[in-house]
Design an enzyme around this catalytic site. Structure first.
Site, PDB file in Angstrom:
ATOM      1  N   VAL A  83       0.642  -1.159  -0.023  1.00 22.06           N
ATOM      2  CA  VAL A  83       0.031  -0.124   0.153  1.00 22.06           C
ATOM      3  C   VAL A  83       0.898   1.267   0.073  1.00 22.06           C
ATOM      4  CG1 VAL A  83      -2.108  -1.016   1.176  1.00 22.06           C
ATOM      5  CG2 VAL A  83      -0.175   0.051   2.594  1.00 22.06           C
ATOM      6  N   ASN A 109      -7.544  -0.799   4.871  1.00 21.90           N
ATOM      7  CA  ASN A 109      -7.536  -1.443   6.133  1.00 21.90           C
ATOM      8  C   ASN A 109      -6.237  -1.944   6.546  1.00 21.90           C
ATOM      9  OD1 ASN A 109      -8.425  -3.463   8.529  1.00 21.90           O
ATOM     10  ND2 ASN A 109      -7.217  -4.711   7.095  1.00 21.90           N
ATOM     11  N   TYR A 172       2.387   5.231  16.072  1.00 21.21           N
ATOM     12  CA  TYR A 172       1.095   4.627  15.606  1.00 21.21           C
ATOM     13  C   TYR A 172      -0.027   5.598  16.033  1.00 21.21           C
ATOM     14  CZ  TYR A 172      -2.422   1.099  15.385  1.00 21.21           C
ATOM     15  OH  TYR A 172      -3.681   0.520  15.050  1.00 21.21           O
ATOM     16  N   SER A 175      -0.148   8.266  13.458  1.00 19.19           N
ATOM     17  CA  SER A 175      -0.260   7.840  12.093  1.00 19.19           C
ATOM     18  C   SER A 175      -2.079   7.667  12.055  1.00 19.19           C
ATOM     19  CB  SER A 175       0.259   6.498  11.668  1.00 19.19           C
ATOM     20  OG  SER A 175      -0.111   5.364  12.469  1.00 19.19           O
ATOM     21  N   LYS A 176      -2.262   7.165  13.219  1.00 23.23           N
ATOM     22  CA  LYS A 176      -3.845   6.897  13.343  1.00 23.23           C
ATOM     23  C   LYS A 176      -4.627   8.492  13.381  1.00 23.23           C
ATOM     24  CE  LYS A 176      -3.982   2.742  12.297  1.00 23.23           C
ATOM     25  NZ  LYS A 176      -4.633   2.038  11.250  1.00 23.23           N
TER      26      LYS A 176
END
Ligand SMILES: NC(=O)c1ccc[n+]([C@@H]2O[C@H](COP(=O)([O-])OP(=O)(O)OC[C@H]3O[C@@H](n4cnc5c(N)ncnc54)[C@H](O)[C@@H]3O)[C@@H](O)[C@H]2O)c1
Length: 267
Positions: A83, A109, A172, A175-176
């Protein structure tokens, strides 16, 4: 994958408008992506499941097809994608168009979760996290938007980590949070094309990604403590929100995030 049929039977009649539609699901070799692929196929959606782990992806696609045999499900094709590469997204879109003639849904996803304290995280870990979790979503949405008709929908996987920080998750969480904001930006811009863009923000869901939590008694105790429902969620429990967001029932819902976290974003 196991027992897909039993877990889908109670909901097969829900969202009949999904039947005959075409979806791409990234990170579909295992975990939530595999569950989403099976759930969509069980409702007659043709799915291209794409993952960097091609071998596992092909196995998962075969298993889903075998488990849904006899139920007139949608077709499931497994293929490879990285991705972080825009050209891989385009190849997956072309595969969907060649095989099924249309593209209605794109589920961004695929994701990675490096556990590292901010003082110790390496440039490689930071780069990989932002590339997969953020750039991967953007390239997926860009590609989908090039080929989708009005009425189509994109769903991005964000996380409770977009709004709650915990130790060792700086990259993390960052990034989210970016995925949550990107979802809103995309919703504003792709609304011009009649494409809806929403996100799902899971909490602790029982997959390979959270295996370390189950294996570490202290981490598990802490996790169960910060979840008001005091248990981990199952991938199946994220399926309902996904189907809703893709379906016609959500046709006036865009730029929204659905938390599926047992309430942990409040703790
Ligand atoms: N499990 C949780 O508790 C949880 C909570 C919040 C959010 N999420 C998010 O939900 C999504 C799915 O999580 P999961 O728990 O099913 O994870 P998982 O680790 O079980 O599956 C992730 C899949 O993504 C694939 N992948 C990784 N890098 C890729 C790349 N560059 N290109 C293509 N595929 C790639 C992996 O091969 C794997 O099959 C992720 O975005 C994750 O961040 C998970």
């Amino acid at each position: 994958m196991s027992d897909t049929r039993a877990r889908h039977e109670p909901m097969t009649a829900v969202y009949p408008d999904l039947e005959g539609k075409v979806a791409v699901v990234t990170g579909a070799a295992r975990g939530m992506g595999a569950r989403f692929t099976a759930a969509l196929a069980a409702r007659g959606v043709h799915v291209v499941g794409a993952d960097i782990n091609e071998e596992q992806m092909l196995t998962t696609a075969r298993e889903i097809a075998a488990e849904l045999k006899g139920e007139k499900p949608g077709e499931v094709i497994g293929t490879r994608i990285d991705v972080t590469k825009p050209e891989d997204h385009e190849a997956v879109a072309q595969l969907a168009l060649e095989r099924f003639g249309r593209l209605d849904f794109w589920v961004n996803n695929a994701g990675i979760f490096p556990f590292a304290l901010a003082g110790e995280i390496t440039p490689e870990q930071i780069e990989a996290t932002l590339k997969v979790n953020v750039e991967g979503v953007l390239y997926g949405a860009q590609t989908a938007a090039r080929h989708m008709e009005p009425g189509s929908a994109i769903v991005n996987m964000s996380s409770v980590s977009a709004v709650r920080v915990r130790r060792g998750r700086g990259a993390y969480c960052t990034s989210k949070a970016a995925v949550a904001h990107l979802t809103e930006s995309l919703a504003v811009e792709l609304g011009d094309q009649g494409i809806r863009v929403n996100s799902i923000a899971p909490g602790y869901i029982d997959t390979e990604m959270t295996r370390w939590v189950k294996e570490d008694p202290a981490a598990l105790r802490h996790a169960l403590d910060v979840v008001p429902l005091h248990r981990l969620g199952s991938p199946e429990e994220v399926v309902g929100p996904l189907l809703f967001l893709l379906s016609d029932s959500a046709r006036y819902v865009t730029g929204h995030s659905i938390a599926v976290d047992g309430g942990s974003r409040h703790v």
